[in-house]
Design an enzyme around this catalytic site. Structure first.
Site, PDB file in Angstrom:
ATOM      1  N   TYR A  33      54.410  44.795  43.405  1.00  0.00           N
ATOM      2  CA  TYR A  33      54.161  43.425  42.782  1.00  0.00           C
ATOM      3  C   TYR A  33      52.791  43.344  42.227  1.00  0.00           C
ATOM      4  CZ  TYR A  33      51.238  41.792  46.799  1.00  0.00           C
ATOM      5  OH  TYR A  33      50.395  41.831  47.898  1.00  0.00           O
ATOM      6  N   LYS A 146      50.213  48.693  45.785  1.00  0.00           N
ATOM      7  CA  LYS A 146      50.609  47.253  45.987  1.00  0.00           C
ATOM      8  C   LYS A 146      52.169  46.829  46.351  1.00  0.00           C
ATOM      9  CE  LYS A 146      48.772  42.983  44.033  1.00  0.00           C
ATOM     10  NZ  LYS A 146      48.082  42.401  45.741  1.00  0.00           N
ATOM     11  N   GLU A 178      39.488  46.499  54.086  1.00  0.00           N
ATOM     12  CA  GLU A 178      39.502  45.339  53.491  1.00  0.00           C
ATOM     13  C   GLU A 178      40.045  43.989  54.273  1.00  0.00           C
ATOM     14  OE1 GLU A 178      42.514  46.329  50.259  1.00  0.00           O
ATOM     15  OE2 GLU A 178      43.750  46.846  51.931  1.00  0.00           O
ATOM     16  N   LEU A 202      43.321  48.400  48.756  1.00  0.00           N
ATOM     17  CA  LEU A 202      43.954  48.100  47.412  1.00  0.00           C
ATOM     18  C   LEU A 202      42.644  48.030  46.333  1.00  0.00           C
ATOM     19  CD1 LEU A 202      46.389  47.542  45.600  1.00  0.00           C
ATOM     20  CD2 LEU A 202      45.597  45.156  45.947  1.00  0.00           C
TER      21      LEU A 202
HETATM   22  N1  PDD Z   1      46.264  40.006  47.095  1.00  0.00           N
HETATM   23  N2  PDD Z   1      43.530  43.803  49.277  1.00  0.00           N
HETATM   24  C1  PDD Z   1      44.743  43.484  49.284  1.00  0.00           C
HETATM   25  C2  PDD Z   1      45.243  43.856  50.834  1.00  0.00           C
HETATM   26  C3  PDD Z   1      45.419  42.312  48.735  1.00  0.00           C
HETATM   27  O1  PDD Z   1      46.506  41.885  48.959  1.00  0.00           O
HETATM   28  C4  PDD Z   1      44.595  41.987  47.392  1.00  0.00           C
HETATM   29  C5  PDD Z   1      45.289  40.892  46.603  1.00  0.00           C
HETATM   30  C6  PDD Z   1      43.510  42.465  47.226  1.00  0.00           C
HETATM   31  C7  PDD Z   1      42.514  41.979  45.858  1.00  0.00           C
HETATM   32  O2  PDD Z   1      43.267  42.426  44.821  1.00  0.00           O
HETATM   33  P1  PDD Z   1      43.125  41.643  43.402  1.00  0.00           P
HETATM   34  O3  PDD Z   1      41.645  41.285  43.207  1.00  0.00           O
HETATM   35  O4  PDD Z   1      43.733  42.461  42.492  1.00  0.00           O
HETATM   36  O5  PDD Z   1      43.819  40.340  43.471  1.00  0.00           O
HETATM   37  C8  PDD Z   1      42.933  43.238  47.940  1.00  0.00           C
HETATM   38  C9  PDD Z   1      47.058  39.244  46.427  1.00  0.00           C
HETATM   39  C10 PDD Z   1      46.342  38.175  45.592  1.00  0.00           C
HETATM   40  C11 PDD Z   1      48.123  38.523  47.101  1.00  0.00           C
HETATM   41  O6  PDD Z   1      49.006  39.601  47.989  1.00  0.00           O
HETATM   42  O7  PDD Z   1      48.597  37.401  46.871  1.00  0.00           O
END
Ligand code: PDD
Length: 285
Positions: A33, A146, A178, A202
């Protein structure tokens, strides 16, 4: 109003959007996703999000069914049908629907494609301090994908909530990875540290953007291992993601970070972030 979704070629009411019980996303969490912020009806960093989608699709043996222009057209239509403005696009691809539940990948099965819009809180543009806890990163070894299989993340997030914190910062044997839904940054002596990209984190789109802002602001960024001790001793800590932008962390467990105030480097980077967003919105209008 955010009620129209795209499902496998159709734009339909969210309440009538249905998938089969034999969808591998439902049965196995077999899919990937993206979460893409939309500011003033314009998807933010779309090319980067689609590039990561393609990377993750490739990592699990899927072929993304659309190119960037086609994704852009679907996403723009979903935005328009949901009234535009500030939104958060959720895009999901699963390995599709099979004849019966079986572990083997099905052959020649069309993927299930879902794109929907959720409201994006305007509050994310304001810096608002959060308290976090440190938890053991119990997730699998491929956190760079992801994946929609987010059981590890949601259990950790829920554990943090149950303890009275807003987010969990995760570590593997004392090395920070993270947040449960975010990337981690810390500031020490006016320089920034963030864990390097690896299979344990991620590669966040927001993380990359922040690194770019720091370069423009001549702030040194170290992409290197951070220990629990480093984070407790930091001058400033923040978390970043597409749905939070920048969230300053002023407390980790019982430890107040530095003075407990939102620090100057956090504010500087946040200001650059907001100015960049504003410039795109002005261009677009
Ligand atoms: N989550 N690390 C994890 C585990 C995440 O789920 C996310 C983002 C990030 C940051 O990635 P980005 O900057 O590309 O949003 C890092 C999204 C927002 C979610 O699961 O809703």
């Amino acid at each position: 109003m955010t009620d129209i979704v795209y499902l496998n070629g159709d734009y339909i009411e969210k309440s009538s959007a249905k998938i089969s019980v034999l969808d591998r996303g439902f049965l196995f969490g077999d899919g990937i996703y993206e979460v893409i912020p939309v500011y003033k009806s314009s998807p933010f960093r779309l090319a980067e999000h689609i590039e990561r989608l393609n990377y993750c699709a490739n990592a699990i043996g899927l072929n993304s069914p659309h190119d960037l222009a086609q994704w852009q057209s679907i996403i723009d239509t979903v935005i328009e049908k949901n009234g535009g403005g500030h939104l958060s696009i959720y895009l999901q691809l699963t390995r599709g629907v099979e004849q019966q539940r079986q572990h083997d990948f099905p052959e020649n099965t069309p993927l299930t494609v879902l794109v929907m819009a959720n409201p994006l809180s305007p509050a994310i543009a304001k810096l608002s301090a959060i308290k976090t806890t440190l938890l053991d990163d119990i997730r699998w070894q491929n956190c760079h994908i992801k994946s929609i299989s987010l059981l590890g993340n949601i259990l950790l997030h829920q554990q943090a909530k149950a303890l009275g914190y807003q987010e969990a910062i995760l570590h593997r044997e004392g090395i920070i990875t993270e947040g449960s839904t975010t990337n981690v940054f810390l500031v020490k002596n006016n320089e920034i540290y963030t864990p390097p990209k690896s299979h344990h984190i991620l590669g966040g789109i927001t993380r990359e953007l922040i690194i770019e802002f720091c370069q423009q602001l001549s702030i040194v960024v170290h992409q290197q291992q951070i220990t629990i001790d480093d984070i407790y001793q930091a001058d400033e800590v923040w978390l970043a993601s597409s749905s939070r932008e920048i969230s300053p962390v002023t407390q980790i467990n019982d430890k107040i970070i530095a003075t407990g105030a939102i620090g100057p480097t956090t504010q500087k980077v946040h200001k650059a972030f907001q100015a960049f967003k504003q410039s795109l919105m002005t261009q677009g209008s």
